[in-house]
Design an enzyme around this catalytic site. Structure first.
Site, short mmCIF file in Angstrom:
data_model
loop_
_atom_site.label_atom_id
_atom_site.label_comp_id
_atom_site.label_asym_id
_atom_site.label_seq_id
_atom_site.Cartn_x
_atom_site.Cartn_y
_atom_site.Cartn_z
N LYS A 24 -16.65 13.87 -9.16
CA LYS A 24 -15.69 12.86 -8.67
C LYS A 24 -14.30 13.48 -8.53
O LYS A 24 -13.28 12.82 -8.72
CB LYS A 24 -15.67 11.60 -9.55
N ARG A 25 -14.30 14.76 -8.21
CA ARG A 25 -13.07 15.51 -7.91
C ARG A 25 -12.09 15.46 -9.09
O ARG A 25 -10.87 15.38 -8.91
CB ARG A 25 -12.41 15.00 -6.63
N GLY A 110 -2.25 11.16 -9.58
CA GLY A 110 -2.17 11.51 -11.00
C GLY A 110 -2.50 12.97 -11.28
O GLY A 110 -2.10 13.50 -12.32
N GLU A 113 0.70 14.56 -11.07
CA GLU A 113 1.47 14.20 -12.27
C GLU A 113 1.04 15.08 -13.45
O GLU A 113 1.86 15.55 -14.24
CB GLU A 113 1.28 12.72 -12.60
N GLU A 133 -0.56 7.22 -3.63
CA GLU A 133 -0.39 5.93 -4.30
C GLU A 133 0.09 4.85 -3.33
O GLU A 133 -0.36 3.71 -3.39
CB GLU A 133 0.64 6.05 -5.45
N ARG A 136 -2.57 3.26 -1.54
CA ARG A 136 -3.54 2.52 -2.39
C ARG A 136 -2.87 1.30 -3.03
O ARG A 136 -3.46 0.63 -3.88
CB ARG A 136 -4.07 3.41 -3.52
C1 1HE Z 1 -13.09 9.49 -6.71
C2 1HE Z 1 -11.71 9.78 -6.58
C3 1HE Z 1 -10.81 9.00 -7.34
C4 1HE Z 1 -12.80 11.09 -5.28
N1 1HE Z 1 -11.34 8.07 -8.15
N2 1HE Z 1 -13.55 8.54 -7.54
N3 1HE Z 1 -6.21 9.26 -5.78
C5 1HE Z 1 -6.52 9.24 -4.46
O1 1HE Z 1 -6.22 8.31 -3.76
C6 1HE Z 1 -7.33 10.41 -3.95
C7 1HE Z 1 -8.70 9.93 -3.52
N4 1HE Z 1 -9.61 11.04 -3.20
C8 1HE Z 1 -9.57 11.72 -2.03
O2 1HE Z 1 -8.68 11.56 -1.20
C9 1HE Z 1 -10.66 12.71 -1.79
O3 1HE Z 1 -11.78 12.35 -2.62
C10 1HE Z 1 -10.28 14.19 -2.10
C11 1HE Z 1 -9.29 14.66 -1.04
C12 1HE Z 1 -9.68 14.35 -3.49
C13 1HE Z 1 -11.57 15.05 -2.05
O4 1HE Z 1 -12.26 14.84 -0.81
P1 1HE Z 1 -13.80 15.26 -0.70
O5 1HE Z 1 -14.20 15.02 0.72
O6 1HE Z 1 -14.00 16.61 -1.29
O7 1HE Z 1 -14.60 14.27 -1.70
P2 1HE Z 1 -15.03 12.74 -1.48
O8 1HE Z 1 -16.30 12.68 -0.66
O9 1HE Z 1 -13.91 11.91 -1.00
O10 1HE Z 1 -15.33 12.29 -2.97
C14 1HE Z 1 -16.46 12.76 -3.70
C15 1HE Z 1 -16.76 11.72 -4.75
O11 1HE Z 1 -15.67 11.65 -5.66
C16 1HE Z 1 -16.92 10.32 -4.16
O12 1HE Z 1 -17.84 9.61 -4.94
P3 1HE Z 1 -19.39 9.45 -4.49
O13 1HE Z 1 -19.96 8.55 -5.54
O14 1HE Z 1 -19.35 8.85 -3.10
O15 1HE Z 1 -19.96 10.85 -4.51
C17 1HE Z 1 -15.54 9.73 -4.37
O16 1HE Z 1 -15.55 8.32 -4.44
C18 1HE Z 1 -15.17 10.32 -5.72
N5 1HE Z 1 -13.73 10.32 -5.88
N6 1HE Z 1 -11.56 10.77 -5.67
C19 1HE Z 1 -12.64 7.84 -8.25
N7 1HE Z 1 -9.50 9.20 -7.31
C20 1HE Z 1 -1.61 6.70 -13.63
S1 1HE Z 1 -1.36 6.20 -12.05
C21 1HE Z 1 -1.96 7.44 -11.00
C22 1HE Z 1 -2.08 6.88 -9.63
C23 1HE Z 1 -2.98 7.66 -8.76
O17 1HE Z 1 -3.44 8.74 -9.08
S2 1HE Z 1 -3.36 6.92 -7.27
C24 1HE Z 1 -4.10 8.21 -6.35
C25 1HE Z 1 -5.61 8.19 -6.51
#
Ligand code: 1HE
Length: 259
Positions: A24-25, A110, A113, A133, A136
């Site tokens: 889950k990255r 995060g 962060e 963020e 989202r």
């Molecule tokens: C996740 C998450 C996650 C991936 N939480 N499950 N963060 C984000 O908004 C970033 C969201 N993630 C992405 O944009 C992409 O996943 C990546 C650029 C990081 C990687 O892309 P990729 O193509 O290598 O992977 P993918 O196909 O998007 O994800 C693979 C799996 O990881 C998939 O799950 P699956 O069950 O379909 O295999 C995704 O759902 C899972 N996954 N990122 C949960 N973040 C204290 S406040 C902090 C506030 C924040 O951090 S908000 C920003 C959140």
């Protein structure tokens, strides 16, 4: 039995902590934050530097959005989650041991962060930085609003969150996210080299760099000069510091060499 969230190992006096949720990255749920907090609360006493690394192609995708969605947290509940991140990341920054983050792929939300709480960031060429963020409907919650502007400035952070701008590895180094940029796959080797170098410093100098320098940066100039003089006085007074100066004067210590 499920895989551990964090892998920990040692290479001499270097501790290596690895995020182990590549599927889950390396998105961070509450258990991951607790594991980070636990490791940095009780680092073995012989460890002089720590490398923070991650399995897979991506350093960290930030908040675990699945857990966040499933838990449907109230405002107060999420505020407490954020405070848990603050406590854990503060132990990285103020734990008294230099921490080097080895970055690859996504360093986002995060994840950025988390990287920002470390003292040195070594990025490989696959690294990219973003703060999604905004898109989202969340605000930073892991200390990013305090630490990230100190790396890149408020204006750049505002732009990243407003427009979704993504910095690649080269631009990320240019603006100040990472102090080192290395070829893909080479971040750990570079970090080990830096850790070995850092471990040769007088411990009090490293302590001052971690504790005095960031505080001085937050002080008005006259307070900063005072704190600096105080720290300098204490540091040079240690027998080890006297011995290091003597060694240089006797031609027994390395000169500064052009890189
Ligand atoms: C996740 C998450 C996650 C991936 N939480 N499950 N963060 C984000 O908004 C970033 C969201 N993630 C992405 O944009 C992409 O996943 C990546 C650029 C990081 C990687 O892309 P990729 O193509 O290598 O992977 P993918 O196909 O998007 O994800 C693979 C799996 O990881 C998939 O799950 P699956 O069950 O379909 O295999 C995704 O759902 C899972 N996954 N990122 C949960 N973040 C204290 S406040 C902090 C506030 C924040 O951090 S908000 C920003 C959140």
């Amino acid at each position: 039995m499920s895989d551990p969230i964090l892998l920990t190992s040692e290479q001499g006096n270097i501790g290596i902590v690895t995020l182990n949720m590549a599927h889950k990255r390396n998105a961070l749920n509450e258990d991951a934050i607790a594991a980070i907090d636990a490791y940095f609360s009780a680092v073995p006493s012989h460890i002089r530097t720590i490398l923070l690394t991650a399995k897979g192609d991506h350093f960290c995708a930030g908040l675990d959005l699945k857990e966040h969605h499933d838990k449907a947290r109230s405002g107060v509940e999420f505020m407490r989650v954020c405070q848990g991140w603050h406590r854990a990341f503060d132990k990285i920054q103020h734990g008294g041991i230099p921490v080097i983050a080895c970055l690859q792929g996504a360093v986002v939300g995060g994840g950025l962060e988390l990287a920002s709480a470390c003292h040195i960031r070594v990025a490989d060429a696959s690294t990219f930085y973003a703060l999604p963020e905004g898109s989202r409907g969340i605000f930073v919650g892991g200390g990013g609003s305090v630490r990230i502007p100190r790396l890149i400035g408020v204006a750049r952070m505002t732009d990243m969150m407003m427009t979704g701008r993504v910095y690649n590895a080269e631009d990320g180094e240019r603006v100040g996210f990472a102090q080192y940029l290395v070829p893909e796959g080479a971040a750990l080797d570079k970090a080990v080299e830096l850790a070995q170098r850092i471990a040769t410093n007088a411990p009090l100098t490293n302590y001052a760099l971690m504790h005095a320098l960031p505080r001085i940066a937050d002080q008005p100039a006259d307070h900063g000069y005072f704190t600096e003089a105080l720290m300098a006085g204490i540091a040079q007074d240690a027998p080890e510091a006297k011995a290091r100066v003597r060694a240089f004067l006797e031609g027994k210590a390395a000169k500064v060499a052009k890189s």
